[in-house]
Enzyme design. Sequence first.
Site, PDB file in Angstrom:
ATOM      1  N   ARG A 144      -2.613   8.361   5.531  1.00  0.00           N
ATOM      2  CA  ARG A 144      -3.601   8.844   4.703  1.00  0.00           C
ATOM      3  C   ARG A 144      -4.179   9.901   5.399  1.00  0.00           C
ATOM      4  NH1 ARG A 144      -4.724   3.202   4.154  1.00  0.00           N
ATOM      5  NH2 ARG A 144      -4.299   2.402   2.178  1.00  0.00           N
ATOM      6  N   LYS A 168      -8.091   1.921   5.385  1.00  0.00           N
ATOM      7  CA  LYS A 168      -9.239   1.630   4.359  1.00  0.00           C
ATOM      8  C   LYS A 168     -10.007   0.275   4.638  1.00  0.00           C
ATOM      9  CE  LYS A 168      -7.936   3.986   0.174  1.00  0.00           C
ATOM     10  NZ  LYS A 168      -7.588   3.980  -1.231  1.00  0.00           N
ATOM     11  N   HIS A 235      -1.532  13.893   0.253  1.00  0.00           N
ATOM     12  CA  HIS A 235      -0.909  12.617  -0.450  1.00  0.00           C
ATOM     13  C   HIS A 235       0.567  12.972  -0.869  1.00  0.00           C
ATOM     14  CE1 HIS A 235      -2.447   8.755  -1.161  1.00  0.00           C
ATOM     15  NE2 HIS A 235      -1.920   8.713  -2.377  1.00  0.00           N
ATOM     16  N   ARG A 238       2.744  11.958   2.170  1.00  0.00           N
ATOM     17  CA  ARG A 238       2.737  10.184   2.117  1.00  0.00           C
ATOM     18  C   ARG A 238       3.565   9.659   0.822  1.00  0.00           C
ATOM     19  NH1 ARG A 238      -0.380   5.761   3.511  1.00  0.00           N
ATOM     20  NH2 ARG A 238      -1.250   4.387   1.714  1.00  0.00           N
ATOM     21  N   HIS A 261      -1.063  -0.931   2.551  1.00  0.00           N
ATOM     22  CA  HIS A 261      -1.451  -1.300   1.290  1.00  0.00           C
ATOM     23  C   HIS A 261      -1.628  -2.964   1.381  1.00  0.00           C
ATOM     24  CE1 HIS A 261       0.653   1.926  -1.343  1.00  0.00           C
ATOM     25  NE2 HIS A 261      -0.159   2.190  -0.786  1.00  0.00           N
ATOM     26  N   TYR A 270       6.567   2.938  -6.223  1.00  0.00           N
ATOM     27  CA  TYR A 270       7.672   3.827  -5.414  1.00  0.00           C
ATOM     28  C   TYR A 270       9.052   3.007  -6.085  1.00  0.00           C
ATOM     29  CZ  TYR A 270       4.174   5.822  -2.911  1.00  0.00           C
ATOM     30  OH  TYR A 270       2.965   6.528  -2.480  1.00  0.00           O
TER      31      TYR A 270
END
Length: 291
Positions: A144, A168, A235, A238, A261, A270
């Site tokens: 990220r 995150k 992004h 990514r 994630h 994806y």
Amino acid sequence: MQNEINSFLLYLKQQKNYSDHTIDNYKRDLDKLIDYCKKNNLSFQTIQNLHIKSWLKGLHSKNLSPKTIQRSLSAAKSFFNHLVVLEKIPHSPAYGIKAPKAAKKLPKTLDVDQMQQALNIKTDDTLLIRDLAMLELIYGSGLRLSELVNIKLQDIDFSQGIIHVTGKGNKDRIVPIGSHAINAIQQWLTKRQLLALQNECLFPGKSAPSISPRTVQKRFEKFAQYYADRHIHPHMLRHAFASHLLESSKDLVAVQKLLGHSDISTTQIYTHLDFQHLSDIYDQTHPRAKK
């Protein structure tokens, strides 16, 4: 309610280690709730389930996107759940309420040839060498933007080809670095050493310990003008990392872990991207698919 929300935001910063960007988003969404409560003379003790539904309808009437409404409801749920834990209210007035479903948009990405063309350039320019190191790291390791700018020199282990990343929610993970990214980083470190930067950040800023996310975005935009046939943003790289990896490996769980994630449903976008790629090939090549 304003005092309680301020206390909640402070809790997110000090106890949950949320980023300033995330806290700003929470504040923006909860400000909408405060405006509604002021107009209807409601407090956190008197607001009920029907009021939350009315508030969401009001947001919808302002033509806000389903995704924005989802985020506002999520912020409200987190806030009221926090009050329940503190025993300031017996139950959450937002419990059981669902926001409108947002249409899933496939992320824009670059194909393998476009990435190769953009990254396979030679230069002696110091800033461009730094930019290439950042581009290679995001595309090669799926970072990220917030993770990229916070990388410290000690986070990288060249001998094992890995990098320690804080993602995150302050969650740590280890991701591999490709040989091209390693080479790009080492070229940047050579230039960085000549600049005599007394800083532990891999990519220092002019007036801050680390380069700002906005500066990275601007540098990528400038890079794309000269070396790519379309706009490039962090992004997108990514997304390219994830889609190219999934196209080859078909291992969704591995891609999920590499991206950091927490929920595999986030990674499943994806699989749709991969199917779209296959569908395009079908449309272009199958004799019974052509018009």
